[in-house]
Write a protein that holds these residues in place. Sequence first.
Motif, mmCIF file in Angstrom:
data_model
loop_
_atom_site.group_PDB
_atom_site.id
_atom_site.type_symbol
_atom_site.label_atom_id
_atom_site.label_comp_id
_atom_site.label_asym_id
_atom_site.label_seq_id
_atom_site.Cartn_x
_atom_site.Cartn_y
_atom_site.Cartn_z
ATOM 1 N N PRO A 1 -82.517 -57.908 37.847
ATOM 2 C CA PRO A 1 -83.568 -57.830 37.191
ATOM 3 C C PRO A 1 -84.686 -56.637 37.356
ATOM 4 C CG PRO A 1 -83.920 -59.440 38.756
ATOM 5 C CD PRO A 1 -82.539 -59.016 39.040
ATOM 6 N N VAL A 2 -85.377 -56.361 36.346
ATOM 7 C CA VAL A 2 -86.529 -55.158 36.744
ATOM 8 C C VAL A 2 -87.577 -56.010 37.578
ATOM 9 C CG1 VAL A 2 -88.204 -53.977 35.602
ATOM 10 C CG2 VAL A 2 -86.062 -54.075 34.699
ATOM 11 N N LEU A 3 -88.053 -55.508 38.540
ATOM 12 C CA LEU A 3 -88.833 -56.041 39.763
ATOM 13 C C LEU A 3 -90.349 -55.199 39.610
ATOM 14 C CD1 LEU A 3 -86.540 -56.240 42.474
ATOM 15 C CD2 LEU A 3 -87.010 -58.095 40.996
ATOM 16 N N ASN A 4 -91.232 -55.717 40.406
ATOM 17 C CA ASN A 4 -92.267 -55.154 40.678
ATOM 18 C C ASN A 4 -92.020 -53.780 41.531
ATOM 19 O OD1 ASN A 4 -94.323 -57.106 39.542
ATOM 20 N ND2 ASN A 4 -94.024 -58.299 41.552
ATOM 21 N N TYR A 5 -92.874 -52.872 41.327
ATOM 22 C CA TYR A 5 -92.696 -51.612 41.941
ATOM 23 C C TYR A 5 -92.549 -51.753 43.509
ATOM 24 C CZ TYR A 5 -93.829 -48.604 38.024
ATOM 25 O OH TYR A 5 -94.015 -48.249 36.697
ATOM 26 N N ARG A 6 -91.934 -51.159 44.155
ATOM 27 C CA ARG A 6 -91.598 -51.201 45.857
ATOM 28 C C ARG A 6 -91.293 -52.742 46.196
ATOM 29 N NH1 ARG A 6 -95.944 -46.823 47.601
ATOM 30 N NH2 ARG A 6 -95.854 -45.584 45.711
ATOM 31 N N GLU A 7 -90.664 -53.394 45.449
ATOM 32 C CA GLU A 7 -90.065 -54.767 45.729
ATOM 33 C C GLU A 7 -88.684 -54.275 45.849
ATOM 34 O OE1 GLU A 7 -89.531 -59.363 43.704
ATOM 35 O OE2 GLU A 7 -90.649 -57.815 43.167
ATOM 36 N N LYS A 8 -88.216 -55.084 47.091
ATOM 37 C CA LYS A 8 -86.649 -54.601 47.319
ATOM 38 C C LYS A 8 -85.847 -55.811 46.742
ATOM 39 C CE LYS A 8 -85.288 -54.142 51.509
ATOM 40 N NZ LYS A 8 -84.909 -53.747 52.875
ATOM 41 N N ARG A 9 -84.776 -55.779 46.177
ATOM 42 C CA ARG A 9 -83.775 -56.841 45.902
ATOM 43 C C ARG A 9 -82.334 -56.420 45.970
ATOM 44 N NH1 ARG A 9 -84.423 -61.185 42.017
ATOM 45 N NH2 ARG A 9 -86.619 -60.894 42.521
ATOM 46 N N SER A 10 -81.302 -57.223 46.077
ATOM 47 C CA SER A 10 -79.853 -56.864 45.954
ATOM 48 C C SER A 10 -79.101 -57.925 45.395
ATOM 49 C CB SER A 10 -79.551 -56.970 47.677
ATOM 50 O OG SER A 10 -79.459 -57.975 47.978
ATOM 51 N N PHE A 11 -78.041 -57.217 44.756
ATOM 52 C CA PHE A 11 -76.881 -58.030 44.169
ATOM 53 C C PHE A 11 -75.585 -57.703 44.672
ATOM 54 C CE2 PHE A 11 -77.183 -54.103 41.620
ATOM 55 C CZ PHE A 11 -76.018 -53.724 41.337
ATOM 56 N N VAL A 12 -74.664 -58.683 44.553
ATOM 57 C CA VAL A 12 -73.298 -58.283 45.279
ATOM 58 C C VAL A 12 -72.304 -57.803 44.106
ATOM 59 C CG1 VAL A 12 -71.385 -59.418 46.499
ATOM 60 C CG2 VAL A 12 -73.717 -59.939 47.168
ATOM 61 N N TRP A 13 -71.496 -56.831 44.184
ATOM 62 C CA TRP A 13 -70.645 -56.370 43.214
ATOM 63 C C TRP A 13 -69.193 -55.830 44.085
ATOM 64 C CZ3 TRP A 13 -70.529 -57.478 38.220
ATOM 65 C CH2 TRP A 13 -69.786 -56.940 37.542
ATOM 66 N N LYS A 14 -68.294 -56.324 43.630
ATOM 67 C CA LYS A 14 -66.851 -56.020 44.280
ATOM 68 C C LYS A 14 -67.064 -56.359 45.885
ATOM 69 C CE LYS A 14 -64.992 -55.053 40.282
ATOM 70 N NZ LYS A 14 -63.987 -56.072 39.852
ATOM 71 N N GLY A 15 -67.752 -57.270 46.112
ATOM 72 C CA GLY A 15 -67.756 -57.737 47.581
ATOM 73 C C GLY A 15 -68.838 -56.718 48.325
ATOM 74 N N GLU B 1 -72.668 -55.404 49.100
ATOM 75 C CA GLU B 1 -74.160 -55.716 48.811
ATOM 76 C C GLU B 1 -74.884 -54.282 48.139
ATOM 77 O OE1 GLU B 1 -78.219 -57.416 50.706
ATOM 78 O OE2 GLU B 1 -76.725 -56.575 52.210
ATOM 79 N N VAL B 2 -75.334 -54.216 47.140
ATOM 80 C CA VAL B 2 -75.968 -53.185 46.587
ATOM 81 C C VAL B 2 -77.585 -53.566 46.458
ATOM 82 C CG1 VAL B 2 -76.391 -51.665 44.584
ATOM 83 C CG2 VAL B 2 -74.164 -52.703 45.237
ATOM 84 N N GLN B 3 -78.246 -52.810 47.251
ATOM 85 C CA GLN B 3 -79.988 -52.930 47.442
ATOM 86 C C GLN B 3 -80.415 -51.802 46.489
ATOM 87 O OE1 GLN B 3 -80.921 -52.379 51.501
ATOM 88 N NE2 GLN B 3 -80.359 -54.505 51.964
#
Length: 232
Positions: free
Chosen positions: A77-91, A93-95
């Motif tokens: 999802p689109v986050l607030n500026y300067r807020e780090k998030r990650s998702f897992v794709w093909k095993g 972790e993409v931050q």
Amino acid sequence: MIELKLLSDFPQEIIALDEVGRSPLSGPVVIGAVRVMIHSPEELGLLVRSLRRNGVKDSKMLTHEHREEILQKFKAPVLNYREKRSFVWKGLEVQYVTWEMDHSVIDSENIFQASMRGMKEAAEFLAGEDKTRTTVLIDGQSKLRWKEEPHPWKEIPIVKGDAKSPLIGLASILAKEKRDAFMREMHLLYPQYGFDSNFGYPTPFHRKAIEEHGPCTIHRKSFGKVKEFVVE
């Protein structure tokens, strides 16, 4: 995919950077940054090919609906500026993070310096402690600005990188969606400029609105087509 030609030494931390919003007359320049740790060329190939198959490319070549669909698919999802998030794709972790340099920074430093500083700060924010195995992929032809500081990592500028590199393409989608969402919010405060459709870019309607109403708070007052209408 250009990553497979440029990167051969693994394991490697890869950070991809792109910016959106250099030419508008108002609003921030927004940086998208993506970080992934890759352990082999096979992992890298699997990731970038999958990103491409799932529609990732230069954000300018995608509609808002397509960009939104891609981010929903990745659960990014689109986050607030300067807020780090990650998702897992093909095993893996993409931050990711979006980073803004607002109109006041652009006016005080100029758009190029503001863009480069924003990309440098976003990369530093995502990077791990050991930067000896870090490569930063930068959309454009310039390396980041370090003045007298030593470069802590390897940097590779790529002209039209958002089209050639799926990782930079993903960064560009994140930046574009964040900046457009911000400008739609600004439209609610300043509806006379049409920010919900021109997003601050110098369309005839936008230029005419500046002539009629003068610039608002978020206009870049150092830019031509704006500064001549600034009232001191």
